[in-house]
Design an enzyme around this catalytic site. Structure first.
Site, short mmCIF file in Angstrom:
data_model
loop_
_atom_site.label_atom_id
_atom_site.label_comp_id
_atom_site.label_asym_id
_atom_site.label_seq_id
_atom_site.Cartn_x
_atom_site.Cartn_y
_atom_site.Cartn_z
N GLU A 105 -6.71 -1.18 -3.03
CA GLU A 105 -5.51 -1.02 -2.21
C GLU A 105 -5.73 0.09 -1.19
OE1 GLU A 105 -2.84 -0.50 -5.50
OE2 GLU A 105 -3.46 1.55 -5.88
N ASP B 25 1.32 8.75 -1.71
CA ASP B 25 0.70 7.84 -0.74
C ASP B 25 0.69 8.41 0.68
OD1 ASP B 25 0.54 5.92 -2.84
OD2 ASP B 25 2.58 5.27 -2.43
C1 6LW Z 1 0.87 2.08 -3.60
C2 6LW Z 1 -0.54 1.93 -3.99
C3 6LW Z 1 -0.60 3.03 -4.92
O1 6LW Z 1 1.37 1.12 -2.80
O2 6LW Z 1 0.55 3.07 -5.60
O3 6LW Z 1 -1.64 5.01 -5.41
C4 6LW Z 1 1.43 2.19 -4.97
N1 6LW Z 1 -1.55 3.85 -4.90
O4 6LW Z 1 -1.47 2.07 -3.03
C5 6LW Z 1 2.79 2.71 -5.01
O5 6LW Z 1 2.80 4.05 -4.57
#
Ligand code: 6LW
Length: 498
Positions: A174, A14
């Protein structure tokens, strides 16, 4: 020049980055490990040096009750008016917060909470206003990328949380990041989940609050259709502009253990992919929307050389940068010296989601020779290849009523098995060696300079595909025991990557 991906190897997921003057800074998530949120710096985007952590004090982050892959989720790093801000989520408490510092090499502030749910918080500053984004559900019950305005000094919401973009249709929308580029607002996100279907998508609009129009060719980046390619799961990234005005995406991805072996155990790592803006203001990424193991680019001077540290020892690593603990360590159980460590084991084993006496360094590459010497008075101490409490392999020295023995323990889900023991009589000292390949760990003991193969185990049982979760393998040194004193001494640690 040609550079190789990943640009930061091992479990550093991340990534979020920003540039201040001639230096790039980058942070990653850290989950149940402490200190939290490693910080790196770079002058050229391909050579990164760790300079600290954002969360170094217990009052900044509650980790005591955090399960594996709980705790500190994806951070965002931003710089505004001479101040760095890092915002993240303690997912176990479901709490978004940020910390700040005026000196990135120093301590960060106490946390300032924001009363907006979801994960992957982002900050965007403009004209004295601060916009706070995360994924989740807004104050009206609408899902998507959710935004409110906050007062930066207090974290207080100045406007209701409102869903500003619903993504391009992929699951798990996300990782929002908002930017103003050439007068337009770009909202970057990830979709598809952080596995093989991961992708980067985006939209743009004329105002920081939207409305946003999706890029017509989303996803802008994904490796999900590259079957038989080593790099998979690319997504969750952040844009940075380099000294020459070119744009790049720093993002996560993972290396699977073989061309058709769909397992990864080193965790999600940091990748660099060039971004190209078209005349129409939309941008494209990488090679036809994919990330490659290496990129030829004239954007980085040929004089820049991608360095790689191949040997990690007690002497050439920093206890406060390279090494980390499970949750909040009982610091008096560790004596960290220049060339050795003394550990005080407790009754807490590696098999529960708590705080054993454990200090770990990330496994950064597949092929490695890991070795150390350990002396023991009682209990048990050794090397663990640690994914989580239910997925780890241990090679250790253990006291038994009549003397000492070497053990090889495999801990795979519900199967917890001591595969092999070797009685070494009254000798309380052992040389332990683990040789790692993409698919196997081989365990050795060294006797009088000769290596004796002790056992082997497949790496795939420590992979994210088997273990689940969001972390990667750490090479841990650990001790258990009931004594009141330091029961284990480790010397001559080395992890040599080939
Ligand atoms: C993070 C989300 C994700 O918060 O995995 O790859 C989660 N994306 O955005 C945990 O790393």
């Amino acid at each position: 020049m040609k550079y190789n991906n990943p640009v930061i190897k091992g479990f550093y997921p991340d990534p979020s980055a920003c540039k201040v003057e001639d230096t790039y800074y980058l942070v990653c998530s850290s989950f149940q490990y402490f200190p939290g949120v490693p910080i790196f710096e770079s002058k050229d985007l391909i050579n990164w040096t760790q300079i600290g952590h954002c969360l170094t004090r217990k009052n900044q982050i509650q980790l005591d009750t955090v399960d594996s892959s709980g705790g500190v989720f994806a951070p965002t790093l931003r710089y505004n008016n001479g101040r760095f801000y890092m915002t993240t989520t303690n997912d176990t408490l479901r709490q978004n917060f940020y910390v700040w510092t005026d000196n990135i090499y120093g301590e960060w502030s106490d946390p300032i909470n924001v009363d907006q749910g979801g994960i992957d918080p982002d900050l965007y500053f403009e004209d004295g206003k601060t916009y706070f984004m995360s994924n989740g559900t807004d104050d009206y019950g609408v899902n998507g990328i959710v935004q409110c305005e906050i007062e930066i000094e207090t974290g207080q919401k100045l406007s209701p949380s409102r869903s500003i973009w619903q993504g391009s249709g992929g699951r798990y929308l996300e990782s929002p990041h908002l930017y103003k580029i050439n007068g337009q607002y770009y909202l970057l996100a990830a979709e598809g989940g952080t596995e093989y279907g991961h992708m980067v998508t985006y939209a743009r609009g004329n105002s920081p609050t939207g409305p946003f129009k999706a890029y017509p060719h989303n996803p802008v980046l994904t490796n999900r259709n590259l079957g038989g390619y080593e790099l998979q799961g690319v997504g969750h990234g952040d844009l940075v502009q380099d000294h020459e005005g070119e744009w790049w995406l720093l993002h996560l991805g993972f290396r699977q253990t073989g061309q058709y072996l769909t397992y990864h155990h080193l965790g999600r790592e940091v990748f660099l992919t060039p971004i190209t803006f078209g005349e129409d203001g939309w941008f494209t990424a990488g090679h036809e929307g994919t990330t490659l193991i290496s990129f030829e680019t004239d954007r980085i001077a040929d004089t820049v050389i991608q360095q790689e540290k191949r040997v990690f020892t007690f002497e050439n690593t920093d206890w406060n940068l390279d090494w980390c603990y499970l949750r909040h360590p009982v610091t008096e159980n560790y004596r960290l010296e220049a060339d050795k460590i003394k550990l005080k084991g407790t009754a807490v084993t590696l098999d529960i989601p708590a705080t054993p006496t454990f200090i770990g360094i990330r496994q950064k590459d597949f092929n490695a020779i890991i070795s150390c010497e350990v002396s023991l008075t009682n209990g048990e101490a050794g090397i663990t290849l640690y994914m989580d409490e239910n997925h780890h392999y241990d090679l250790a020295l253990r006291k038994h009523p009549e003397g000492y023995e070497i053990i090889e323990r495999l801990n795979i889900g519900d199967i917890k098995s001591i595969e092999k023991t070797k009685n070494i009589g009254q000798c309380n000292h052992a040389s332990l060696v683990v040789k790692s390949s993409p698919t196997h760990y081989h365990f050795y003991i060294q006797v009088d300079g000769t290596e004796i193969l002790f056992g082997a185990a497949q790496t795939k049982y420590l992979s994210s595909e088997i273990a689940g979760g969001f972390t990667g393998v750490l090479i841990g040194l650990y001790a258990t025991g009931e004594d009141q004193d330091y029961n284990a001494i480790f010397t001559n640690f080395s992890c040599l990557y080939s």
